[in-house]
Design a protein around this motif. Structure first.
Motif, PDB file in Angstrom:
ATOM      1  N   GLU A   2       0.836  -1.205   0.000  1.00  0.00           N
ATOM      2  CA  GLU A   2       0.000   0.000   0.000  1.00  0.00           C
ATOM      3  C   GLU A   2       0.871   1.257   0.000  1.00  0.00           C
ATOM      4  O   GLU A   2       0.500   2.272  -0.580  1.00  0.00           O
ATOM      5  CB  GLU A   2      -0.933   0.012   1.224  1.00  0.00           C
ATOM      6  N   LEU A   3       2.015   1.181   0.657  1.00  0.00           N
ATOM      7  CA  LEU A   3       2.911   2.342   0.663  1.00  0.00           C
ATOM      8  C   LEU A   3       3.412   2.599  -0.758  1.00  0.00           C
ATOM      9  O   LEU A   3       3.392   3.731  -1.244  1.00  0.00           O
ATOM     10  CB  LEU A   3       4.075   2.122   1.628  1.00  0.00           C
ATOM     11  N   SER A   4       3.853   1.550  -1.424  1.00  0.00           N
ATOM     12  CA  SER A   4       4.335   1.729  -2.794  1.00  0.00           C
ATOM     13  C   SER A   4       3.229   2.272  -3.695  1.00  0.00           C
ATOM     14  O   SER A   4       3.469   3.113  -4.548  1.00  0.00           O
ATOM     15  CB  SER A   4       4.861   0.406  -3.353  1.00  0.00           C
ATOM     16  N   LYS A   5       2.018   1.778  -3.496  1.00  0.00           N
ATOM     17  CA  LYS A   5       0.889   2.270  -4.307  1.00  0.00           C
ATOM     18  C   LYS A   5       0.645   3.746  -4.045  1.00  0.00           C
ATOM     19  O   LYS A   5       0.373   4.515  -4.956  1.00  0.00           O
ATOM     20  CB  LYS A   5      -0.385   1.484  -3.969  1.00  0.00           C
ATOM     21  N   ALA A   6       0.743   4.116  -2.768  1.00  0.00           N
ATOM     22  CA  ALA A   6       0.424   5.493  -2.402  1.00  0.00           C
ATOM     23  C   ALA A   6       1.436   6.491  -2.956  1.00  0.00           C
ATOM     24  O   ALA A   6       1.093   7.637  -3.226  1.00  0.00           O
ATOM     25  CB  ALA A   6       0.333   5.618  -0.877  1.00  0.00           C
ATOM     26  N   VAL A   7       2.681   6.072  -3.110  1.00  0.00           N
ATOM     27  CA  VAL A   7       3.694   7.020  -3.569  1.00  0.00           C
ATOM     28  C   VAL A   7       3.958   6.898  -5.073  1.00  0.00           C
ATOM     29  O   VAL A   7       4.751   7.646  -5.630  1.00  0.00           O
ATOM     30  CB  VAL A   7       5.022   6.886  -2.785  1.00  0.00           C
ATOM     31  N   LEU A   8       3.249   5.981  -5.700  1.00  0.00           N
ATOM     32  CA  LEU A   8       3.395   5.783  -7.144  1.00  0.00           C
ATOM     33  C   LEU A   8       3.173   7.063  -7.953  1.00  0.00           C
ATOM     34  O   LEU A   8       3.923   7.331  -8.896  1.00  0.00           O
ATOM     35  CB  LEU A   8       2.441   4.668  -7.600  1.00  0.00           C
ATOM     36  N   PRO A   9       2.165   7.872  -7.597  1.00  0.00           N
ATOM     37  CA  PRO A   9       1.978   9.104  -8.364  1.00  0.00           C
ATOM     38  C   PRO A   9       3.200  10.017  -8.365  1.00  0.00           C
ATOM     39  O   PRO A   9       3.356  10.851  -9.257  1.00  0.00           O
ATOM     40  CB  PRO A   9       0.806   9.786  -7.660  1.00  0.00           C
ATOM     41  N   HIS A  10       4.075   9.866  -7.381  1.00  0.00           N
ATOM     42  CA  HIS A  10       5.292  10.667  -7.346  1.00  0.00           C
ATOM     43  C   HIS A  10       6.439   9.967  -8.075  1.00  0.00           C
ATOM     44  O   HIS A  10       7.576  10.430  -8.022  1.00  0.00           O
ATOM     45  CB  HIS A  10       5.724  10.928  -5.898  1.00  0.00           C
ATOM     46  N   GLY A  11       6.163   8.825  -8.679  1.00  0.00           N
ATOM     47  CA  GLY A  11       7.224   8.089  -9.360  1.00  0.00           C
ATOM     48  C   GLY A  11       8.171   7.413  -8.383  1.00  0.00           C
ATOM     49  O   GLY A  11       9.321   7.161  -8.706  1.00  0.00           O
ATOM     50  N   LEU A  12       7.688   7.107  -7.189  1.00  0.00           N
ATOM     51  CA  LEU A  12       8.537   6.514  -6.152  1.00  0.00           C
ATOM     52  C   LEU A  12       7.968   5.167  -5.715  1.00  0.00           C
ATOM     53  O   LEU A  12       6.818   4.826  -6.013  1.00  0.00           O
ATOM     54  CB  LEU A  12       8.612   7.453  -4.943  1.00  0.00           C
ATOM     55  N   TYR A  13       8.780   4.412  -4.992  1.00  0.00           N
ATOM     56  CA  TYR A  13       8.292   3.171  -4.384  1.00  0.00           C
ATOM     57  C   TYR A  13       9.153   2.808  -3.184  1.00  0.00           C
ATOM     58  O   TYR A  13      10.228   3.362  -2.992  1.00  0.00           O
ATOM     59  CB  TYR A  13       8.257   2.030  -5.405  1.00  0.00           C
ATOM     60  N   PHE A  14       8.622   1.891  -2.367  1.00  0.00           N
ATOM     61  CA  PHE A  14       9.337   1.388  -1.192  1.00  0.00           C
ATOM     62  C   PHE A  14       9.982   0.065  -1.604  1.00  0.00           C
ATOM     63  O   PHE A  14       9.294  -0.864  -2.018  1.00  0.00           O
ATOM     64  CB  PHE A  14       8.356   1.196  -0.038  1.00  0.00           C
ATOM     65  N   ALA A  15      11.312  -0.004  -1.512  1.00  0.00           N
ATOM     66  CA  ALA A  15      12.031  -1.099  -2.166  1.00  0.00           C
ATOM     67  C   ALA A  15      11.832  -2.499  -1.563  1.00  0.00           C
ATOM     68  O   ALA A  15      11.687  -3.449  -2.317  1.00  0.00           O
ATOM     69  CB  ALA A  15      13.514  -0.768  -2.248  1.00  0.00           C
TER      70      ALA A  15
END
Lengths: 380, 487, 415
Positions: free
Chosen positions: B120-133
Motif C-alpha cells: 500500500e505504501l508503494s501504491k500510495a507514492v506511485l503518483p510521485h514516481g517513487l516506491y518502497f524497495a
C-alpha cells in the motif's frame, strides 16, 4: 604515560589479554594512533596487528582485521576490480573508519559504512569475543551488533574484525559540475534527481552541485549527456576521469577537520538540510572552514576553524532544534563523549511526549547498552 | 496469579481504549494463535488491537505496568513464529494503525504508522514516481512494522538491500514503557546506530510506533525474463557466473521443477512445467545500462545451456511472472499436504554444491523437496514436503530440514536470510553462534528489556525451550574462512 | 432430528477438510473488503477459516463464529487471491448453513422475512409499497438483530421505490430475429425486474441487434441466491428447481442473465442440488450477458463515446464466476470509450442481503468504495449487478451516474 599497551595479533589473543586484566583498568583503543593523547592511566589496545585479510572474490565479500589500513583494503580489492563502496576523508584503519561511522559522497547511492558491513567480530571489555552476521550478504540471524558498533567510537568494546560486502569497481567515472545559486539549489536538485541518471554522489560545495556518475566506458558519456539535457538552462561543466578523480579527492579533504578544528555532521531530512545551508553559512561566518552537503542523503559536514567550537555547536543545535535533525561532531580524537546537549540528539519531530518526560534520549539508551556490555566502564 | 493481573489490566484498559480494541472472547483470540508459521500455536490471554498510536502506547504501558509478558504482531504473515503469542500474556496487534502520515516526494521519504501494508505504501507514492524497495513475497499483506521487526528482504534486495537500508528512523516504545526516536531522516545518523539494532530484532526490543521510510525512484527501464534450464546445477552455475562477474540484476530468482509445477497450478501464469529449473531475472535502472546488462546476462544464460527464454513483453506478463514466483510457498500446499520451509543462506559460489547436497538429502530420505529461492543472495527456500498422516514422516522431514541448515552453516552461511529466528529456529542458534555470541546478544537485549517480558522465548535459546541439549559447537565461519583466500 | 445432526456432522467434516488446505499465509487479507475496513483477524478469510476449523474440531457453533460468518459479505474475492487454493466459496456456503443451527427462532424468522420480501418482489409485481411496508415492519419489529442502528440499504431500496416509477414486469414474450446466430432464454431477475426494467429491455435490444433471439418466460421466481446467502438450504434448493423448470427450454443455446448475483447462483445449481439430474447441464448453459456477447464477433455499429468511465467489477461476476475480461472487452467495442478500475478492494458492500443484516459494516465497506470512486473523479460508472447498482446509488447519489453496462451498449447502438 599510559599504563600499558596491548598489541594482540589475533582476536583470540585479544580476548585472552582482556580476560586477564584487572577489571577496573580503563582502556583506550588505538589504531593508526598518531593523534591520540597519552592518557595517564589507560591501557592502550593497539589494533594494528589485527591484520587478517580474506577476500572471497567470487562472492564479493571480504573479512578484514581492524588494524588493516583503509587505503590498503581498498587497494587490495581494486586489484581484482572491487571496492567497499565508502569514500571517507582522511587516513586510518578499518577499525577507525567503522568506529567513527565514516562516509563520503558515495553515501548518496550506497549509504554509510554501516550499510556495507555484513559481519563483525567484537571483543568486549571482559574479553568476551562475539560475532554477528557472517560472510553472506543476506542474514537476519541474531542481533546486528555491527550496526551497534559502527559509529560507536569504541564505547561498547573493540571492533576486531569486519566482514564487508564488496562491489564491482566501476570502469570509469565522470563528474558534472552544476553552478547552483542558493535560491536555485532546491529546484536544481529536483531536476538532477529527476533525470533518471543514477548518481553515485551528489554533493553541494561552494554553490556548486557536483554529480558523480560511475559506470561502464560504453555508456557513461551518453549518461552524462542525458544528465546535462535535464538541465537545459544551466551552464554545466564536465570533468573527465582524471579531473573527476582529483575533484573528489579534494572534496574528501574538505570533509576532514582542519588543524585544530572540528567537523560537525548533521543528519536530517534532505529538504531541511537544504533550507539550513544559507543560515549555517551566515551564522558561522568566518569560522566556517568548509561546508560539504551530501544533499540527496540529508547529511551535511560542517568544518569549523579552531576556537569557540562549543559556541558554534550551540548555534548549530539551535538551528536544528526547530528543524528536526541530529548532530554529531567528528574530531581527530574520535571522542564519542564530546559534550552534546542531549536534547539535540533525539527530538525528531519535537513532540508533546518528548516534553512530557516519558521519553528517553538516545544517549541514555546508549549508556544502558554501555552498562550491559561494559559494566565497569573500561571504555568510557 | 496471571489471571488476576489480566483482570486488572482489562479493567484499566476499558477506561483508556475503545471497547472494539480489546478482544476478550476465547474463540476470537484463537484466530490470533499463530502467524504464518502454523506449527506453533498459543492463545494469548488478551488481544489488543489499538485503534490509534495513542491507544497503542497507552495499552502497552498498561501491560508493562502489570508486569505481563507481551508480544507484538503486525499482519501475522511472518514465517518463523516471531508473532507467536505468549500463552500467559498479551498480544498487541498493529493492523489498525495504517495511516500514511506524510509523503515528502522531494526528500523521498514517507512517515507511516506500523500497520501500513508494504504494498500500500508503494501504491500510495506511485503518483510521485517513487516506491518502497523491500518487497517480501507477502508484500500484498505484510506490514511495515513487521518488515522492521524482521528486517524483511524480498526478491529485489540483491540490488537494493533490506529493510534496514530503507528505514531511516523509527519511533520505538521500549519494553520499559519509554518512547524514543532512533535514527534521523537523513541517510546516516549520529553515534551508534541503534535504529539498525532494532531493525531485525524480531520484536524483542520494543514495539515500533512510527516509521520513516526511504523511497526510491521507479527505475526508468525494466526487463524481466525467465530462463529455463535442463538441470538445477546448470541454473546454479549460471547464477554464480552472473554474480561473480559483478553484474547486479535487480532480482535473480530460481525455481526447480517441482516448484515450477506448483506455481503453475496455483497461478496459471504460463510457466513451462517441463523444465527442470528456471531463473527469473529482472534488470532495472537506466535504459542504456539495462540494455547492455541484458545482452551480457542473455549471453551467460546461453553459455550455461539455457534451453529457452521467455521475456515479459509488457507489464501484465511481468506481473504474471512475479505472481507465480511470489505464490510459491502457499502454492506448495497444492502439491503436498504439508511442508517445512527453510530459509538458509549460502555464499553464492557455494550454490551448486549446496543444491546438490539438498538433492541428495531428498533422494536419501525419499521426501520431495521443492526449491525456490533468491539466488542472487544465496538465500535458499527449500520446501521439505511430507504427509503428516504417514507415521514418522513429519519427524523425518524435520530431520532433513535441519540437515539442510547444517549444509548452509558448513559453507559459512546463515540459519535465516529473511524469515527470522522466531521460535522456529531458536534451538538452532547454538549451531551458528558460540556461547559468547549468545551471551552478548542477551546482554544487549537486557539493556532494552531488563524485565525480559517483551517477546520472551524468541530469538535467543533458553534451556526451557530447547531442553538441556547443549549446542553442538561449530567453528564460526570466520574461524575457517581461510578456505576462500585469494589475493 | 437425527438427519439434521447427521448432516451437521457431514458439514463439519467437509469444513475440516476444506479449512485444512489453508496455510495461514495471509494473502487473502488484502482482497477482503471487511478486513480492509476493520483490520481485525476475525473479519478476514484467514480468521474465519480458523474459527471454522475450530468449530469443526469441537463440533460446536458459538456466537463468535456466527457473528463473523454473518459479517462475511461472501464476495469471494479471496478465492482467486489464495495461492493454496482454499475453496472459501464452498466453505462459506457450508458455514452459513452451520451457523443457522442454534440461531434463535426470532432471528431466523427475521431473516426469512427479509429474504421473502425481496425474493418475491417480482411476484408482488407493481406492489412495491407492500414490499416497502413489509420491510418497514421488519425494521420496526427489530427481528434481525437486537441493536440495529440503521438499515441504509433497506432505506436505499425504499427511497428507490419512492423515486422510481414502479414498472410492470415484462411478461412472457419472444423476440426472434431473422437468421439468428443463437437463441437464448433470459432471466428477468427479481430485484432487477422491478427496479431496473431498462436493463432487461436493453439486454433484449443488444442481443437482438447481434442477431440473437431472446425468449423471456413469464413465470420466473427468485434464483435462490438470497436464501442461499442466508444459509437456508432447502428454500434455496426449492427456488433452484422451480427456476430450472421455468427456464430450461428445449432448443436453447444459453440461459442469459444480466445480474451477476443470479448468474453466480445459477452456475452453482449443480452443487446446490447435489448434482441431481439436469442441474449440472443447466448450470453449464448459464452465462452472463457480457460473457455471452464476448463470444460473438460483433455486428453492431456503435456511436463513438469519447470519454472515460469507471468499470465496477461485481464480485459475483469477477470472483464467483471468474468472468473478468468479458465486460471490458465488450464495452471496448464502443469507439473512444476508456475504462478505469477503482483502487482498493473491489466490493461495494452490497452482497445480497448483507447490507440489511450487517448495516454498519456494509456502510463502512461502502464508504471505502465510495471514496475510491469519488477519488477517480469520473461521473459515470457501470456495474453489471443490480444489487451493486442499488448500493452504489445510495452511496453516491447524484454525484455519479450508475448504469448497467448493457444499458450503455444499448444507448450507443447507432439507429
Amino acid at each position: 604515560m599510559v599504563a600499558g599497551v596491548l598489541a594482540p595479533a589475533s582476536v583470540d589473543e585479544l580476548g585472552g589479554q582482556l580476560r586477564d586484566l584487572d577489571a577496573h583498568h580503563r582502556m583506550m583503543i588505538r589504531g593508526l594512533g598518531s593523534t591520540l593523547p597519552s592518557d595517564d592511566d589507560r591501557i592502550v589496545v593497539d589494533t594494528m596487528a589485527l591484520n587478517r585479510f580474506v577476500h572471497r572474490v567470487d562472492d564479493f565479500s571480504v573479512t578484514v582485521g581492524a588494524g588493516v589500513l583503509w587505503s590498503a583494503l581498498q587497494e587490495q580489492l581494486a586489484r581484482v576490480g572491487q571496492r567497499v563502496a565508502v569514500d571517507p576523508p582522511g587516513v586510518g584503519t578499518v577499525g577507525a573508519m567503522v568506529a567513527t561511522g565514516a562516509r563520503g559522497g558515495l553515501i548518496h547511492r550506497y549509504g554509510g559504512v554501516r550499510d556495507q558491513i555484513i559481519g563483525m567480530t567484537i571483543v568486549l571489555a571482559d574479553g568476551t569475543v562475539a560475532h554477528s552476521g557472517s560472510t553472506v550478504i543476506k542474514n537476519v540471524a541474531g542481533y546486528d551488533l555491527a550496526k551497534l558498533f559502527a559509529g560507536s567510537r569504541g564505547r561498547f568494546g573493540i571492533i576486531a574484525e569486519v566482514i564487508f560486502r564488496t562491489r564491482p569497481l566501476p570502469e570509469t567515472q565522470r563528474t558534472l559540475l552544476v553552478p547552483a545559486r542558493p535560491d536555485r539549489v532546491r529546484a536544481l536538485v529536483h531536476e538532477i534527481l529527476g533525470a533518471h541518471v543514477e548518481l553515485s554522489a551528489l554533493d553541494l560545495v561552494d554553490d556548486t552541485l557536483s554529480c558523480l556518475v560511475e559506470g561502464g566506458h560504453e555508456v557513461i558519456d551518453r549518461r552524462l549527456d542525458r544528465l546535462m539535457r535535464a538541465l537545459p538552462d544551466t551552464a554545466t561543466e564536465r570533468l573527465d576521469e582524471p579531473q573527476s578523480l582529483a575533484y573528489w579527492s579534494r572534496l574528501r579533504d574538505l570533509q576532514f577537520p582542519v588543524e585544530g578544528g572540528l567537523v560537525f555532521s548533521l543528519s536530517a531530512r534532505s529538504t531541511v538540510t537544504l533550507d539550513l545551508l544559507p543560515m549555517m553559512r551566515s551564522t558561522l561566518g568566518s569560522s566556517l572552514a568548509a561546508l560539504v552537503a551530501h544533499v540527496g542523503a540529508g547529511v551535511v559536514e560542517v568544518s569549523v576553524a579552531p576556537g569557540g567550537q562549543a559556541h558554534r555547536l550551540l548555534e548549530l543545535r539551535e538551528m536544528l532544534s526547530c528543524a528536526a535533525g541530529e548532530i554529531r561532531a567528528r574530531h581527530p580524537l574520535c571522542s564519542f563523549d564530546f559534550e552534546i546537549p542531549s536534547s539535540a540528539l533525539v527530538t525528531h519531530p519535537p513532540s508533546a511526549e518528548a516534553r512530557a518526560g516519558s521519553t528517553i534520549t538516545v544517549r541514555l539508551l546508549a549508556d544502558r547498552i554501555g552498562m550491559a556490555l561494559d559494566p565497569n566502564g573500561r571504555f568510557r | 496469579m496471571a489471571a488476576s493481573r489480566i483482570d486488572i489490566l482489562i479493567d484499566r484498559l476499558r477506561s483508556s481504549v475503545e471497547r472494539s480494541s480489546l478482544i476478550l472472547e476465547a474463540a476470537e483470540r484463537q484466530a490470533y494463535s499463530c502467524d504464518g508459521l502454523t506449527s506453533h500455536r498459543a492463545v494469548p490471554k488478551l488481544v489488543i488491537v489499538p485503534a490509534s498510536r495513542e491507544e497503542l502506547i497507552a495499552s502497552v504501558r498498561a501491560v508493562i505496568d502489570v508486569d505481563l509478558p507481551w508480544v507484538a504482531r503486525g499482519a501475522g504473515t511472518g514465517l518463523s513464529g516471531g508473532a507467536l503469542p505468549d500463552e500467559e500474556g498479551v498480544l498487541v496487534v498493529t493492523s489498525r494503525l495504517k495511516a500514511i502520515l506524510e509523503v515528502d516526494p522531494i526528500s523521498r521519504i514517507a512517515v507511516v504508522e506500523p500497520g501500513v501494508v508494504n504494498l500500500e505504501l508503494s501504491k500510495a507514492v506511485l503518483p510521485h514516481g517513487l516506491y518502497f524497495a523491500p518487497d517480501p513475497s507477502s508484500q500484498i499483506a505484510c506490514s511495515i512494522g513487521g518488515n522492521v521487526a524482521e528486517n524483511s528482504g524480498g526478491a529485489h534486495c540483491f540490488k537494493y538491500g533490506f529493510t534496514t537500508h530503507h528505514v531511516l528512523a523509527l519511533e520505538l516504545l521500549l519494553p520499559t514503557g519509554e518512547l524514543l526516536w532512533l535514527g534521523s531522516e537523513g541517510m546516516d545518523g549520529p553515534g551508534p546506530d541503534l535504529r539498525g539494532v532494532v531493525i531485525g530484532s524480531e520484536g524483542t526490543l520494543g514495539i515500533v510506533t512510527r516509521v520513516v521510510c526511504r523511497l526510491l525512484p521507479l527505475p526508468e527501464a525494466r526487463r524481466t525474463f525467465l530462463a529455463y534450464f535442463d538441470s538445477v546445477a546448470a541454473a546454479a552455475e549460471a547464477v554464480s557466473d552472473v554474480v561473480s562477474r559483478g553484474i547486479t540484476p535487480a532480482a535473480i530468482e530460481m525455481m526447480d521443477h517441482l516448484a515450477i509445477a506448483a506455481c503453475e497450478i496455483a497461478t496459471g501464469a504460463g510457466l513451462d512445467t517441463t523444465a527442470q529449473s528456471c531463473l527469473l531475472l529482472e534488470l532495472d535502472g537506466e535504459a542504456d545500462e539495462v540494455a547492455q546488462e541484458f545482452l551480457s546476462v542473455r549471453a551467460l544464460m546461453d553459455l550455461h545451456g539455457s534451453s529457452h527464454v521467455w521475456e515479459a513483453a509488457n507489464e501484465e506478463e511481468r506481473a504474471l511472472m512475479w505472481l507465480a514466483r511470489k505464490a510459491a510457498f502457499a502454492a506448495a500446499g497444492r502439491v503436498a499436504p504439508a511442508y517445512i520451509v527453510q530459509d538458509g543462506v549460502v555464499p553464492r559460489s557455494a550454490l551448486p554444491r549446496v543444491l546438490e547436497g539438498i538433492g541428495r538429502l531428498g533422494v536419501e530420505s525419499g521426501l520431495s523437496i521443492l526449491n525456490v529461492f533468491h539466488a542472487g543472495d544465496g538465500n535458499l527456500h527449500p520446501l521439505v514436503t511430507y504427509d503428516p498422516s504417514i507415521e514418522g514422516q513429519e519427524a523425518l522431514a524435520e530431520e532433513v530440514a535441519a540437515k539442510i541448515l547444517t549444509l548452509c552453516l558448513e559453507e559459512g552461511g546463515s540459519l535465516t536470510g529473511e524469515h527470522g529466528i522466531g521460535v522456529d529456529k531458536v534451538c538452532h542458534m547454538p549451531e551458528m553462534f558460540t556461547a559468547d555470541d549468545l551471551t552478548t546478544f542477551e546482554r544487549l537485549r537486557g539493556a532494552f528489556d531488563p524485565s525480559g517480558m517483551c517477546n520472551r522465548g524468541k530469538l535467543l535459546p533458553t534451556p526451557r525451550l530447547c531442553g538441556e541439549r547443549p549446542g553442538r559447537y561449530q567453528p564460526h565461519p570466520l574461524e575457517e574462512a581461510g578456505l576462500g583466500e585469494r589475493w | 432430528m437425527g438427519t439434521k445432526s447427521q448432516s451437521l456432522t457431514e458439514e463439519f467434516d467437509a469444513i475440516a477438510e476444506l479449512s485444512a488446505t489453508c496455510v495461514h499465509c495471509g494473502f487473502c487479507l488484502a482482497a477482503c473488503p471487511t478486513y480492509s475496513v476493520t483490520s481485525m483477524e476475525n473479519d478476514s478469510p484467514r480468521g474465519r477459516i480458523w474459527l471454522l476449523a475450530q468449530a469443526a474440531r469441537t463440533k460446536e457453533v458459538n456466537d463468535s463464529l456466527r457473528l463473523h460468518i454473518d459479517r462475511c459479505i461472501g464476495c469471494e474475492a479471496c478465492v482467486p487471491a489464495c495461492p493454496s487454493g482454499v475453496r472459501y466459496d464452498d466453505l462459506i456456503d457450508r458455514a452459513r448453513r452451520v451457523v443457522n443451527v442454534g440461531r434463535s427462532k426470532r432471528e431466523l424468522l427475521g431473516r426469512s422475512v427479509v429474504v421473502a420480501s425481496f425474493s418475491r418482489a417480482q411476484r408482488f409485481g407493481s406492489l412495491v409499497p407492500s414490499a416497502q411496508a413489509l420491510a418497514r415492519g421488519v425494521v420496526k419489529s427489530s427481528l434481525l438483530r437486537p441493536q440495529l442502528p440503521r438499515l441504509p440499504r433497506v432505506q436505499a431500496l425504499l427511497e428507490q421505490a419512492a423515486t422510481i416509477e414502479p414498472q410492470r414486469s415484462m411478461g412472457t414474450f419472444t423476440s426472434l430475429v431473422p437468421n439468428e446466430r443463437a437463441r437464448v432464454v433470459m432471466l428477468t431477475g427479481c430485484i432487477a425486474s422491478v427496479f431496473f426494467e431498462e436493463v432487461n429491455a436493453a439486454t433484449v435490444k443488444v442481443l437482438n441487434a447481434e442477431g440473437i433471439s431472446v425468449i423471456v418466460p413469464k413465470e420466473q421466481g427468485c434464483c435462490g441466491a438470497l436464501a442461499s446467502h442466508a444459509g437456508q438450504h432447502r428454500p434455496a434448493q426449492r427456488a433452484a428447481r422451480a427456476l430450472i423448470a421455468a427456464l430450461d427450454l428445449p432448443g436453447i443455446d444459453a440461459v442469459v442473465t444480466n445480474s451477476a448475483g443470479c448468474g453466480a447462483m445459477m452456475k452453482d445449481y449443480g452443487e446446490l442440488l447435489e448434482h441431481e439430474i439436469g442441474s449440472d447441464a443447466f448450470s453449464g448453459r448459464v452465462v452472463d450477458v457480457m460473457e455471452f456477447l464476448d463470444r460473438f464477433k460483433s455486428v453492431i455499429r456503435y456511436r463513438p463515446m469519447p470519454r472515460e468511465i469507471l468499470y465496477h467489477e461485481p464480485c459475483h461476476l469477477a470472483f464467483a464466476q471468474g468472468v473478468r475480461s468479458a465486460g471490458p472487452s465488450v464495452l471496448g467495442r464502443i469507439p473512444g470509450l476508456k475504462l478505469r478500475l477503482t483502487e482498493g478492494p473491489n466490493c461495494c458492500g452490497a452482497g445480497g442481503l448483507y447490507s440489511a443484516t450487517q448495516p454498519e459494516l456494509a456502510h463502512q465497506v461502502g464508504e471505502a468504495k465510495r471514496d475510491a470512486i469519488l477519488e477517480a473523479g469520473i461521473d459515470l460508472l457501470v456495474s453489471g449487478n443490480p444489487g451493486c447498482a442499488i448500493q452504489l446509488n445510495s452511496l453516491l447519489g447524484d454525484r455519479v451516474n450508475i448504469l448497467h453496462p448493457i444499458v450503455l451498449l444499448s444507448r450507443a447502438i447507432e439507429s
